[in-house]
Design an enzyme around this catalytic site. Structure first.
Site, PDB file in Angstrom:
ATOM      1  N   ASP A 117       8.373  39.164  29.362  1.00 55.99           N
ATOM      2  CA  ASP A 117       8.761  38.743  27.905  1.00 55.99           C
ATOM      3  C   ASP A 117       7.568  38.723  26.857  1.00 55.99           C
ATOM      4  O   ASP A 117       6.401  38.208  27.117  1.00 55.99           O
ATOM      5  CB  ASP A 117       9.365  37.299  27.895  1.00 55.99           C
ATOM      6  CG  ASP A 117       9.840  37.019  26.639  1.00 55.99           C
ATOM      7  OD1 ASP A 117      10.851  37.583  25.974  1.00 55.99           O
ATOM      8  OD2 ASP A 117       9.194  35.878  26.151  1.00 55.99           O
TER       9      ASP A 117
ATOM     10  N   GLU B 200       8.666  43.865  27.646  1.00 56.25           N
ATOM     11  CA  GLU B 200       9.372  43.663  26.202  1.00 56.25           C
ATOM     12  C   GLU B 200       8.274  43.688  25.074  1.00 56.25           C
ATOM     13  O   GLU B 200       7.553  42.423  25.017  1.00 56.25           O
ATOM     14  CB  GLU B 200      10.007  42.383  26.069  1.00 56.25           C
ATOM     15  CG  GLU B 200      10.902  42.305  25.013  1.00 56.25           C
ATOM     16  CD  GLU B 200      10.793  41.085  24.022  1.00 56.25           C
ATOM     17  OE1 GLU B 200      11.362  41.173  22.959  1.00 56.25           O
ATOM     18  OE2 GLU B 200       9.828  40.299  24.396  1.00 56.25           O
TER      19      GLU B 200
HETATM   20  C1  GLC Z   1      11.375  37.673  23.057  1.00 54.98           C
HETATM   21  C2  GLC Z   1      12.896  37.362  23.536  1.00 54.98           C
HETATM   22  C3  GLC Z   1      13.248  36.408  22.436  1.00 54.98           C
HETATM   23  C4  GLC Z   1      12.365  35.236  22.442  1.00 54.98           C
HETATM   24  C5  GLC Z   1      10.950  35.450  22.565  1.00 54.98           C
HETATM   25  C6  GLC Z   1       9.973  34.311  22.540  1.00 54.98           C
HETATM   26  O1  GLC Z   1      11.344  38.285  22.385  1.00 54.98           O
HETATM   27  O2  GLC Z   1      13.493  38.649  23.571  1.00 54.98           O
HETATM   28  O3  GLC Z   1      14.640  36.041  22.503  1.00 54.98           O
HETATM   29  O4  GLC Z   1      12.810  34.558  21.427  1.00 54.98           O
HETATM   30  O5  GLC Z   1      10.608  36.504  23.270  1.00 54.98           O
HETATM   31  O6  GLC Z   1      10.154  34.115  24.210  1.00 54.98           O
END
Ligand code: GLC
Length: 634
Positions: free
Chosen positions: A270, A312
């Site tokens: 993430d 991500e």
């Molecule tokens: C990523 C997740 C999102 C979250 C962020 C902080 O972007 O997809 O939902 O708010 O990380 O963890």
């Protein structure tokens, strides 16, 4: 622990061989990161001991999977891969409930199941579980780690690869490490970025962007207990980890390997773009991030080689490519990364009915394939849509960046005249004029408005848009991810407004609960849910049978000059597939030769099983139709 495998090769031998394979690719980035703070030999010994310990703990069936994947390292590039993304509670109530739904996933053609954050979150608002309090426990409301082991084992038996979120940019402020830091423990203070006065935060802040300008402005939070500032990129309760500290690397690596040993085959890493901080920059996409990702990936190749990683990084086109491996990191970092740009361009083309910007942007910035990696393609996810269209790309397509971005946020909030969408603004930033968008696939694609109007023509259009999106992500190149409920056309769910822990975050509007009644009826019903479900299942089953859609077959954007169609060529070894998508509500035609085809001898469209309709030497595409024209290679 050692059992004899193959030609007298023990598990200890396998560990040695894998260490030998990875050592250079592992230690090189680590020394670039930490050479100044820890001696190479010390780090190497600690790392090797950690990997050996986790390998020793690894269950036998996962070790077998490790071997299978060492023999077939491109397993995840198969066209049979298709993902489904869900919140455990909203999909099935609990971990045990998920097991009961495996037949539903299998029936849909799913081979990859992403459990949205399900580790123990902080109480109250936890940013949808992205504020983890304990990496070693499943959220007790969902079950236990043993329940997770059970469901992953059942998925393994059903040939579904479980994916779990690994939040590694930050922990909850209630995590034990943060508690110790707050209690003054210097070891754990160094796990975070803590400042006694405002000088450095202010200096950093001059260059940083706000992720949540409305709900959590600024990147630092004053902590009264510590009488200090803490780096909090996201919400105030999400404390950024100090990745410049090798202890953080080792601690998080241990967590990752534990999750892999519990049966997670894919780790969704993430918010990776934010992991490395450098004064005078936006502290996003710094080169060190790719060193960290390489070190994580290479560590897993020693102690849990069945595991792959998905980055991500929702960043601009220029910054995105390195997450799938570029330069010295080629083939060594993440195996999957979200194709944020494809997603944005799908919506942009739907709204404008024009495809130059989409074709230009996708052709200009992205290579046609990656080494040992591929995109994760998607249309919707649990997050908002940020209209990441650069000035340069917009201008090349004859529009302006700010103008087109405003058009998109207006269109999808339903403000633009003639818009079919029912979305909502998110985090409107008055300083930059930036407005992001929330809304479910179905609501943004017009189904909600069409159902309300009870207009069968509009309903049909909306269904076609949804199926077009699913065909696009299944055919483009990459592992398609279906977001829970999109296979049934679930519309926005405003009920989050009644829950004080959720009401402050509009993203919950597109995180509905699964409608199992609709799903059960959908198998046969002549309803939007039924048609969308069957259409999506059909797309995935055709994909699974088409080797030209493997992830290692190039994806070449075809520049036909037709500004209403989006075309991609997939030149596979056994056949070439040309995907042609009509992004408009009108019938479109294109001369066959512009697709390098002969109108008298057209390939079959795999989605309908027929040759396309023609008009003289032109191929005719119904509104929103995708064609998968496939010519076998003899
Ligand atoms: C990523 C997740 C999102 C979250 C962020 C902080 O972007 O997809 O939902 O708010 O990380 O963890």
């Amino acid at each position: 622990m050692d059992s004899t495998q193959g030609a007298g090769v023990t598990d200890a031998d396998l560990f040695e061989m894998r260490w030998a394979r990875a050592e250079t690719d592992l230690m090189t980035p680590l020394m670039r990161l930490y050479g100044g703070v820890i001696e190479a030999a010390v780090l190497r010994d600690r790392l090797r001991a950690l990997l050996a310990r986790k390998w020793a703990e690894r269950p036998a069936d996962l070790r077998r999977l490790d071997l299978a994947r060492d023999l077939d390292p491109s397993w995840f590039l198969s066209q049979k891969m298709a993902g489904y993304v869900f919140y455990v509670d909203r999909f099935a109530g609990s971990m045990a409930g998920v097991s009961a739904r495996i037949p539903y996933l299998t029936d849909l053609g799913i081979t990859y199941a992403h459990f949205m954050p399900c580790l123990k979150p902080r109480p109250g608002d936890s940013d949808g579980g992205y504020a983890v309090m304990d990496y070693g426990q499943i959220d007790p409301r969902l079950g236990t780690m043993d329940d997770f082991r059970d469901v992953t084992a059942q998925m393994r038996a059903a040939e579904i690869s479980p994916c779990i979120d690994m939040v590694l940019n930050h922990t909850a402020r209630e995590h034990a490490w943060a508690e110790k830091a707050r209690a003054g423990d210097p070891v754990y203070r160094d796990f975070y970025l803590i400042f006694e006065d405002e000088t450095l935060p202010r200096a950093y802040e001059r260059f940083l962007l706000d992720v949540f300008p409305t709900q959590a402005p600024g990147n630092f939070t004053w902590d009264a207990d510590m009488q200090s500032w803490v780096w909090t990129t996201f919400n105030t309760f999400q404390w950024d980890l100090n990745w410049a500290n090798p202890e953080v690397f080792l601690a998080i690596l241990g967590v990752i390997l534990d999750l892999a040993n519990a049966g997670a085959e894919v780790l969704r890493l993430d918010a990776v773009a934010f992991m490395w901080k450098r004064m005078g920059t936006q502290c996003q996409n710094e080169p060190e991030v790719h060193d960290i990702l390489q070190a994580i990936n290479q560590s897993a190749s020693v102690a849990a080689p069945a595991t792959i990683f998905k980055a991500e990084a929702i960043v601009g086109p220029h910054q995105l490519v390195p997450y799938l491996g570029a330069g010295r990191h080629t083939g060594k970092v993440s195996n999957l990364a979200y194709h944020n740009s494809l997603m944005v361009q799908f919506w942009s083309a739907l709204a404008s009915g024009r495809t130059h910007l989409m074709s230009d942007t996708l052709a200009r910035h992205f290579p046609d394939r990656f080494q040992d990696a591929q995109w994760a393609t998607y249309i919707r996810c649990h997050d908002d849509i940020g209209w990441a269209i650069t000035e340069e790309d917009a201008e090349a397509a004859g529009v302006t960046g700010p103008g087109h971005r405003t058009f998109l946020s207006d269109f999808f909030a339903g403000r633009f005249e003639g818009s079919f969408a029912r979305g909502a603004d998110f985090q409107v930033n008055p300083d930059t004029g930036d407005a992001r968008t929330n809304g479910s696939f179905a609501s943004l694609a017009g189904l909600e408005a069409a159902l309300e109007a009870r207009d069968p023509v509009l309903i049909d259009m909306a269904e076609q848009r949804i199926l077009l999106g699913h065909a696009l992500i299944a055919g483009f190149g990459g592992l398609p991810l279906i977001y829970m409920g999109d296979e049934l056309g679930l519309v926005n769910d405003p009920s989050y407004l009644d829950d004080p822990d959720l009401a402050g975050d509009g993203r919950w509007m597109h995180r509905p609960r699964m409608d199992w009644e609709a799903a059960e009826r959908a198998a046969t019903a002549e309803t939007p849910a039924g048609r969308i479900l069957r259409g999506t299942r059909h797309i995935l089953s055709v994909r699974a049978a088409t080797p030209a859609l493997r992830g290692d077959v190039p994806s070449r954007i075809l520049r036909t000059g037709h500004d209403r169609l989006f075309c991609v060529l997939r030149p596979g070894l056994e056949g070439t597939l040309t995907m042609v998508c009509n992004m408009t509500a009108h019938l479109q035609q294109i001369e066959a030769h512009r697709l390098d085809m002969d109108a008298r001898d057209l390939p079959v469209d795999l989605l309908t099983g027929h040759q396309p309709v023609t008009e003289a030497d032109r191929i005719v595409l119904p509104p929103y139709a995708p064609l998968w024209l496939h010519r076998p290679v003899w």
